[in-house]
Scaffold this active site. Sequence first.
Site, PDB file in Angstrom:
ATOM      1  CB  SER A  93      -1.057  -0.185   1.273  1.00 46.68           C
ATOM      2  OG  SER A  93      -1.943  -1.080   1.134  1.00 46.68           O
ATOM      3  CB  THR A 134     -12.159   7.922   1.300  1.00 49.02           C
ATOM      4  OG1 THR A 134     -11.736   6.920   0.457  1.00 49.02           O
ATOM      5  CG2 THR A 134     -13.177   7.265   2.632  1.00 49.02           C
ATOM      6  N   PRO A 136     -15.293  10.811   5.986  1.00 51.46           N
ATOM      7  CG  PRO A 136     -14.829  12.001   8.057  1.00 51.46           C
ATOM      8  CD  PRO A 136     -14.776  12.214   6.543  1.00 51.46           C
ATOM      9  CB  THR A 166      -2.495   4.878   2.580  1.00 50.42           C
ATOM     10  OG1 THR A 166      -3.547   3.894   2.703  1.00 50.42           O
ATOM     11  CG2 THR A 166      -1.285   4.028   2.734  1.00 50.42           C
ATOM     12  CB  ALA A 244      -4.201   2.656  -7.018  1.00 50.25           C
ATOM     13  CD  GLU A 365      -6.341   1.644  -4.002  1.00 51.87           C
ATOM     14  OE1 GLU A 365      -6.378   1.401  -5.572  1.00 51.87           O
ATOM     15  OE2 GLU A 365      -5.644   1.862  -3.505  1.00 51.87           O
TER      16      GLU A 365
END
Length: 386
Positions: A93, A134, A136, A166, A244, A365
Amino acid sequence: MSALDLLYVDASLGEEERQIRAVVRQVVDDWVRPHVAGWYEDGQVPARELAREFGKLGLLGMHLTGYGCAGASAVAYGLACLELEAGDSGVRSLVSVQGSLAMYAIWRYGSEEQKQRWLPAMAAGEAIGCFGLTEPDHGSDPASMTTRARRDGDDWILNGTKMWITNAPIADVGVIWARTDDRVRGFAVPMDTPGVTAREIRHKMSLRASLTGEVVLDDVRLPADARLPEAIGLKAPLSCLTEARHGIVWGALGAARDCLETALSYATTRTQFGRPLAGFQLTQAKLADMAVEWNKGLLLALHLGRLADAGKLRPEQVSVGKLNNVREALAIARQCRTILGANGISGEYPVMRHANNLESVLTYEGTSEIHQLVIGQRLTGLSAFA
């Protein structure tokens, strides 16, 4: 030849691809395997040190061209992801988010000034990137993002929160996606900009050898040239995710392979009822079924990689790969755990760690359900998202 290569898939690889795979496997053996159980248990990882080492080998943004990037093939990149994730999903990652999300977004949508500023340092592992999409309350539905960017003279003012990001706790630059008056747009945000706060998310049960954070943007003032000029609309961040996900198609197989190799070794040396576990029909049936699925997944990954290198890979095809390979890798990890019995939950073996990590890989993802709907839309011509 590995015992797992039942279909001689290895013979379909070129010599350079095998060499890249061997180099990455060696660096994982040297830098990851001796320490990763401790990183996982402690919930810490020397990400900057790893990034610099990976940068020396050209692994960061390796499938991109120029700006210090290696310009490797999609298949070579996939093989690298497989070997990295055989060490740990969190380590893969780190490389995937750096190269296929943050670097790719700048490489594909950024200005020449942005590329020159960030990409060489990121390729060398001297600068770390994160990718803020992303939120909450908005994971699978990024179109509903609430992060906003508004003009103030020549500047932009950003407000919002990004979650499960990340690399965020140590990132030097964040590619942040925000809604403007008309469209979703991307910004290259130096993480030391006033108003930017990155908080590490602790107490994870999965991907513990990975740094994950929440990014809060509180009246963050950015100059006009922070906006990625070509990133207009939601298709831009989604294209980065497609990039990705291709690495995940391969990477998940690495975790599965490590579990399978561990289970094979254990089953042939562990004696019960006067014979090795591998000598029992039920154990051989489990091993055979898992090996078949692993080989099918590898063929799928290789096919998608060749399509990518030919410039023909489509998003729904990546969804097929991510849905199948992560789902099967997780099933393999769980089955391998049963072969190891109680030892399967011990940190002395990698199986439970891989299984826990793959629970996250199954979700991030694009969840399995999202990829099912992508494939369903391709099959029917009807969108089931709304």
